[in-house]
Design a protein around this motif. Structure first.
Motif, short mmCIF file in Angstrom:
data_model
loop_
_atom_site.label_atom_id
_atom_site.label_comp_id
_atom_site.label_asym_id
_atom_site.label_seq_id
_atom_site.Cartn_x
_atom_site.Cartn_y
_atom_site.Cartn_z
N UNK A 1 20.80 -27.82 -44.38
CA UNK A 1 21.16 -27.41 -43.02
C UNK A 1 22.25 -26.35 -43.00
N UNK A 2 23.24 -26.45 -43.92
CA UNK A 2 24.30 -25.46 -43.95
C UNK A 2 23.78 -24.07 -44.23
N UNK A 3 22.87 -23.96 -45.19
CA UNK A 3 22.29 -22.65 -45.48
C UNK A 3 21.47 -22.13 -44.31
N UNK A 4 20.79 -23.03 -43.61
CA UNK A 4 20.00 -22.62 -42.43
C UNK A 4 20.92 -22.09 -41.33
N UNK A 5 22.04 -22.75 -41.11
CA UNK A 5 22.99 -22.27 -40.10
C UNK A 5 23.49 -20.87 -40.44
N UNK A 6 23.87 -20.68 -41.70
CA UNK A 6 24.38 -19.37 -42.11
C UNK A 6 23.33 -18.28 -41.95
N UNK A 7 22.10 -18.59 -42.34
CA UNK A 7 21.03 -17.60 -42.23
C UNK A 7 20.72 -17.28 -40.76
N UNK A 8 20.71 -18.29 -39.91
CA UNK A 8 20.41 -18.06 -38.49
C UNK A 8 21.49 -17.19 -37.84
N UNK A 9 22.74 -17.60 -38.01
CA UNK A 9 23.82 -16.83 -37.38
C UNK A 9 23.94 -15.45 -38.01
N UNK A 10 23.70 -15.35 -39.31
CA UNK A 10 23.75 -14.04 -39.95
C UNK A 10 22.67 -13.10 -39.45
N UNK A 11 21.47 -13.63 -39.23
CA UNK A 11 20.40 -12.79 -38.68
C UNK A 11 20.73 -12.36 -37.26
N UNK A 12 21.30 -13.26 -36.48
CA UNK A 12 21.71 -12.89 -35.12
C UNK A 12 22.82 -11.84 -35.14
N UNK A 13 23.71 -11.97 -36.12
CA UNK A 13 24.78 -10.97 -36.24
C UNK A 13 24.21 -9.61 -36.61
N UNK A 14 23.22 -9.58 -37.50
CA UNK A 14 22.61 -8.32 -37.91
C UNK A 14 21.87 -7.66 -36.75
N UNK A 15 21.24 -8.46 -35.90
CA UNK A 15 20.50 -7.91 -34.76
C UNK A 15 21.38 -7.73 -33.52
N UNK A 16 22.69 -7.97 -33.68
CA UNK A 16 23.68 -7.78 -32.62
C UNK A 16 23.43 -8.70 -31.42
N UNK A 17 22.78 -9.83 -31.67
CA UNK A 17 22.55 -10.78 -30.58
C UNK A 17 23.85 -11.49 -30.19
#
Length: 378
Positions: free
Chosen positions: A229-245
């Motif tokens: 779950x920790x890796x999933x959280x990081x990947x989700x928020x990181x993808x949102x950060x990359x897309x400027x969401x």
């Protein structure tokens, strides 16, 4: 005022005085290169070069670079080169141009290995200080978000919380049960194998019960949750950060901590104790099966021995650790996700860092709790 660039070369003893005049800009690039080549031989013969820029009426990056090349041509042979008469509005450009490609390779091969290790240690210390600062900032932001929810309960995003509970709690039950079942069975098998030499097979049940309830149950589950779950959280928020969401949420007046981070961390804090309980029961069941088929100990004897060996205190010690481990995992995972830059490489690096840091901190926290509970007699 000159409309064509000029370059006057005046030898004075061993010093060559160069006086560029007119517009030294990209529009006159052919002329500038011709002028630069025409004085090359004079620059090579002189012991020192002085460039008087007081006559320049216009200057851009290309013109400044042509003059800088003349200066470096003189300096490359050990001669001195000096700029004089630089106008104030040209000084900033000249300073920038003079810094271009000034990197000189350091003596890395001859570097003292002790000094190199000390340098690495210093960099690691600075990095650790930054990590601690980010961790405390995220902890403070979460605390303020919780205060806001307590003051306005309707601001809690219940739908998001339930969804995260389903993802990291309910969907994790099968794998947590399987892994902890196998861990309990392996511990019991090893216990019977070694204790049998001393005729103390019954103490295997004590070892399984105490280890699982106090240490291994919560530790194994926390490590699995950090990796899953920790890796999933990081990947989700990181993808949102990359897309400027995340920036879009802030633009709309929404706090990313309230919307994205609080439901995830709260779900972890709720789910991890439940998963720890389920995992501990599965590990004890695995130990019971091994006791029956490998240690010739029936279920009634196993349960009776387990009842004598463990107390509610052992169970409390394990369960009390779970929320704190969940909080650490959630904060590290979310903070590393927000540190992702605009590349896929950064996303992968921060996801790996998140899992490694979470597992490390979980083990450290478990050790601190072990010392604490021992000091208070639990």
């Amino acid at each position: 005022m000159n409309h064509e660039p000029l370059l006057r070369a005046t030898p004075s003893g061993d010093v060559l005085k160069l006086r560029p005049e007119g517009p030294w800009t990209a529009a006159n690039v052919v002329t500038l290169e011709t002028l630069s080549r025409s004085v090359g031989a004079d620059v090579d013969r002189s012991r020192a070069v002085t460039l008087d820029m007081s006559g320049i009426s216009a200057l851009d990056t290309l013109g400044a670079w042509v003059l800088e090349k003349l200066s470096r041509r003189a300096a490359s042979s050990g001669r001195s080169a000096e700029f004089v008469g630089v106008a104030d509005h040209f000084s900033g450009l000249m300073d920038e141009v003079r810094q271009v490609n000034r990197h000189t390779p350091g003596p890395t091969a001859a570097l003292n290995p002790v000094l190199a290790r000390l340098g690495d240690l210093g960099k690691s210390t600075v990095g650790a200080r930054e990590d601690i600062s980010i961790f405390l900032q995220m902890l403070g932001a979460l605390f303020m978000a919780v205060i806001g929810v307590l003051r306005r309960p309707r601001s809690l995003r219940l739908t998001s919380l339930v969804y995260q509970l389903y993802r990291i709690g309910w969907q994790a039950i099968p794998i947590v049960t399987l892994i902890t079942f196998l861990i309990g069975a392996i511990i019991a098998q090893q216990g019977f194998f070694h204790f049998r030499r001393f005729g103390a097979e019954s103490y295997t049940v004590d070892m399984v019960g105490i280890l699982v309830l106090r240490e291994l149950g919560v530790l194994i589950v926390a490590i699995m949750v950090a990796g899953r779950s920790g890796s999933a959280y990081t990947a989700e928020l990181g993808s949102m950060k990359m897309r400027e969401e995340i920036d879009a949420l802030s633009t709309m007046g929404l706090d990313p901590v309230d919307v994205l981070i609080l439901p995830r961390v709260a779900a972890l804090v709720i789910a991890l104790p439940i998963l720890t309980f389920i995992g501990s029961i599965a590990a004890l069941y695995g130990g019971g099966l091994v006791a029956q088929f490998y240690g010739d100990m029936g279920p009634a004897i196993y349960i009776a021995r387990l009842h004598e060996a463990i107390t509610v205190t052992h169970f409390e010690v394990g369960i009390l650790k779970a929320p704190f481990m969940a909080l650490v995992i959630g904060i590290v995972a979310c903070s590393e996700g927000l540190r992702v830059k605009g590349s896929a490489e950064s996303l992968g690096r921060q996801t790996t860092t998140s899992v490694v840091k979470s597992i490390f901190l979980v083990i450290v926290l478990d050790g601190l709790f072990a010392v604490f509970f021992a000091s208070i007699g639990m």
